[in-house]
Design a protein around this motif. Sequence first.
Motif: not given
Length: 89
Positions: A2-3, A10-17, A68-72, A77-80
Amino acid sequence: MRERWFGNTGRRVPELTLEGTLQLEEALVLDGVEDEAVLREAHAQGRPVVVRAATPEAVKAALARPEVASVLVPTEELLALDLTELTYG
């Protein structure tokens, strides 16, 4: 994957990174979402907001904020995380 929109870039990024894999030069990087005024101000300016999260609860809280655009996250494990399960049980 998900992005979300990365502010008004104008960019889309993964919500979890995974920490260290996203270019953050334009972003406001926060350690939490407690300061709603800062979130709203950055969003109103079109500035991307990125939040660091080290627990599933912190990930959930950050993704609940539309600013929030993305969560680092620091680990694979948290990414999954199963975000649907986390949100709806």
